[in-house]
Design a protein around this motif. Structure first.
Motif, PDB file in Angstrom:
ATOM      1  N   UNK A  93     111.682 118.396  10.875  1.00 12.43           N
ATOM      2  CA  UNK A  93     111.672 117.190  10.053  1.00 12.43           C
ATOM      3  C   UNK A  93     110.305 116.519  10.084  1.00 12.43           C
ATOM      4  N   UNK A  94     109.610 116.656  11.204  1.00 14.70           N
ATOM      5  CA  UNK A  94     108.258 116.109  11.291  1.00 14.70           C
ATOM      6  C   UNK A  94     107.335 116.829  10.331  1.00 14.70           C
ATOM      7  N   UNK A  95     107.467 118.141  10.258  1.00 18.79           N
ATOM      8  CA  UNK A  95     106.631 118.925   9.345  1.00 18.79           C
ATOM      9  C   UNK A  95     106.917 118.560   7.900  1.00 18.79           C
ATOM     10  N   UNK A  96     108.173 118.371   7.573  1.00 16.97           N
ATOM     11  CA  UNK A  96     108.537 118.028   6.200  1.00 16.97           C
ATOM     12  C   UNK A  96     107.946 116.681   5.790  1.00 16.97           C
ATOM     13  N   UNK A  97     107.783 115.782   6.741  1.00 15.42           N
ATOM     14  CA  UNK A  97     107.212 114.473   6.427  1.00 15.42           C
ATOM     15  C   UNK A  97     105.773 114.609   5.930  1.00 15.42           C
ATOM     16  N   UNK A 108     102.290 126.251  13.182  1.00 15.79           N
ATOM     17  CA  UNK A 108     100.844 126.035  13.121  1.00 15.79           C
ATOM     18  C   UNK A 108     100.474 124.615  13.534  1.00 15.79           C
ATOM     19  N   UNK A 109     101.314 123.661  13.171  1.00 19.20           N
ATOM     20  CA  UNK A 109     101.015 122.261  13.463  1.00 19.20           C
ATOM     21  C   UNK A 109     101.516 121.816  14.827  1.00 19.20           C
ATOM     22  N   UNK A 110     102.306 122.666  15.478  1.00 18.61           N
ATOM     23  CA  UNK A 110     102.783 122.337  16.814  1.00 18.61           C
ATOM     24  C   UNK A 110     103.875 121.292  16.835  1.00 18.61           C
ATOM     25  N   UNK A 113     102.685 124.168  -0.631  1.00 14.71           N
ATOM     26  CA  UNK A 113     102.489 124.393  -2.065  1.00 14.71           C
ATOM     27  C   UNK A 113     102.128 125.848  -2.355  1.00 14.71           C
ATOM     28  N   UNK A 114     101.477 126.498  -1.388  1.00 14.05           N
ATOM     29  CA  UNK A 114     101.105 127.908  -1.546  1.00 14.05           C
ATOM     30  C   UNK A 114     102.232 128.847  -1.133  1.00 14.05           C
ATOM     31  N   UNK A 115     103.381 128.286  -0.769  1.00 11.20           N
ATOM     32  CA  UNK A 115     104.539 129.110  -0.446  1.00 11.20           C
ATOM     33  C   UNK A 115     104.673 129.509   1.007  1.00 11.20           C
ATOM     34  N   UNK A 116     103.860 128.915   1.904  1.00 11.78           N
ATOM     35  CA  UNK A 116     103.988 129.241   3.329  1.00 11.78           C
ATOM     36  C   UNK A 116     105.328 128.701   3.830  1.00 11.78           C
ATOM     37  N   UNK A 117     106.152 129.517   4.487  1.00 17.59           N
ATOM     38  CA  UNK A 117     107.454 129.055   4.982  1.00 17.59           C
ATOM     39  C   UNK A 117     107.327 127.840   5.891  1.00 17.59           C
ATOM     40  N   UNK A 118     108.316 126.963   5.819  1.00 23.21           N
ATOM     41  CA  UNK A 118     108.293 125.753   6.630  1.00 23.21           C
ATOM     42  C   UNK A 118     108.138 126.074   8.111  1.00 23.21           C
ATOM     43  N   UNK A 167     104.692 117.121   4.205  1.00 23.16           N
ATOM     44  CA  UNK A 167     104.708 117.889   2.952  1.00 23.16           C
ATOM     45  C   UNK A 167     104.878 116.939   1.783  1.00 23.16           C
ATOM     46  N   UNK A 168     103.773 116.461   1.223  1.00 18.33           N
ATOM     47  CA  UNK A 168     103.826 115.475   0.150  1.00 18.33           C
ATOM     48  C   UNK A 168     104.386 116.056  -1.147  1.00 18.33           C
ATOM     49  N   UNK A 169     104.463 117.381  -1.251  1.00 18.05           N
ATOM     50  CA  UNK A 169     104.933 118.004  -2.487  1.00 18.05           C
ATOM     51  C   UNK A 169     106.393 118.444  -2.377  1.00 18.05           C
ATOM     52  N   UNK A 170     107.081 117.997  -1.328  1.00 17.10           N
ATOM     53  CA  UNK A 170     108.431 118.509  -1.076  1.00 17.10           C
ATOM     54  C   UNK A 170     109.439 118.073  -2.125  1.00 17.10           C
ATOM     55  N   UNK A 171     109.136 116.995  -2.867  1.00 14.94           N
ATOM     56  CA  UNK A 171     110.067 116.522  -3.883  1.00 14.94           C
ATOM     57  C   UNK A 171     109.731 117.070  -5.272  1.00 14.94           C
TER      58      UNK A 171
END
Length: 309
Positions: A279-283, A272-274, A261-266, A285-289
């Motif tokens: 696709x795991x990271x996108x899951x 950062x999350x390892x 939401x703050x604009x950090x690239x996917x 991201x609750x604001x992706x839609x």
């Protein structure tokens, strides 16, 4: 050397089965938490086979299907059933490699569908994270340090409780923490100023003795169950709805969603999350839609700039 009967032999809980499981786990890069979960999953399967007089070396995909439907009847989430079957499939793959069986019975089984675009974990809004941290600050320096690191770094709870004092350090002006991530990968992250300050407040009380970073009142390592209880208690005190459904993973979700939401690239959030798979990271991201992020707007704006120039 692991000795396992060929097809037609008996493989039950204990004895050869435990040898096989330990040999299988030894050949995989897994956290201790994951190893323990896989042991339980295999033991549960072997117990199920024993109750029905089925030889685990001679079962078919029909038996695995029956087992899966039984798990579903217990109201387990599809993702949980899929994870258990995935572990069993890996176990049977290992049996194939050591030539104990000729085919993997899980390979043809009907596994529950789990969307990679959905997570059942309850997330937190940024304002709820703020309220949770405020409650933690009032509860004590250790609680505040634990919650701040989970919120600011999005660590898994196993990564957090596995930290030792010696994992803290400095690198090119950044205060860092090193840990073993999923898959046994050595990772390191930078501590935010807030996380660093919260940690200093805790260390001033804890002292600089070696050992686990987060310790209990008796000096033992803080465990994941204590962190689960802690976040739910603090969330309740903060007035957060459905506090009893929260988990440390809720803060990991909140981290990913807030970062995007703050604009950090996917790609940066993924690193950062390892996550090995974006696709795991996108899951997470609750604001992706959110339609505000539709790339059509940026393309149209760029076209308008060209036309105006």
């Amino acid at each position: 050397m692991v000795v396992v009967p060929r097809q037609g032999g008996e493989l039950a809980v204990g004895g050869p089965a435990e040898q096989v499981t330990e040999a299988w786990l030894a050949n995989r890069r897994l956290s201790e938490h994951t190893r323990a979960a896989y042991r339980r999953d295999v033991s549960a399967w072997l117990a199920w086979c024993a109750e029905r007089g089925a030889d685990p070396l001679r079962v078919s995909f029909l038996d695995v299907n029956a087992y899966a439907r039984g798990l579903e009847s217990l109201k387990l989430a599809p993702a949980t059933v899929a994870r258990k079957l995935s572990g069993l499939s890996s176990w049977y793959d290992f049996l194939m490699k050591i030539r104990a069986i000729d085919a993997n019975p899980v390979a043809g089984a009907d596994r529950p569908y789990v969307s990679r675009d959905h997570s059942a974990t309850l997330g937190l809004a940024p304002e709820e994270v703020d309220a949770l941290l405020a409650a933690a600050a009032s509860a004590g320096v250790r609680h505040f340090a634990v919650m701040t690191i989970l919120a600011d770094l999005g660590l898994r709870v196993g990564e957090l409780v596995g930290l030792d004092l010696g994992d803290l350090g400095w690198e090119r002006g950044h205060r860092t923490v090193r840990f073993v991530g999923k898959g046994g990968k050595q990772r390191r992250r930078a501590l935010t100023p807030a996380a660093s300050a919260a940690l200093d407040g805790y260390l001033a009380v804890r002292g600089d003795a070696e050992g686990p970073l987060f310790v209990t009142s008796t000096g033992g390592r803080l465990d994941r169950h204590a962190v689960f209880r802690l976040i739910r208690r603090l969330a309740g005190e903060a007035g957060i709805q459905e506090a009893d459904r929260l988990s440390p993973h809720s803060l990991r979700h909140a981290f990913a969603t807030a970062a995007r939401a703050e604009g950090v690239p996917l790609e940066d959030v993924q690193d950062a999350m390892g996550h090995a798979d974006p696709r795991t990271t996108r899951r997470y991201d609750r604001d992706r839609h959110n339609l505000d992020r539709d790339p059509a707007y940026m393309i149209a704006a760029a076209r308008a700039r060209r036309a105006g120039g």
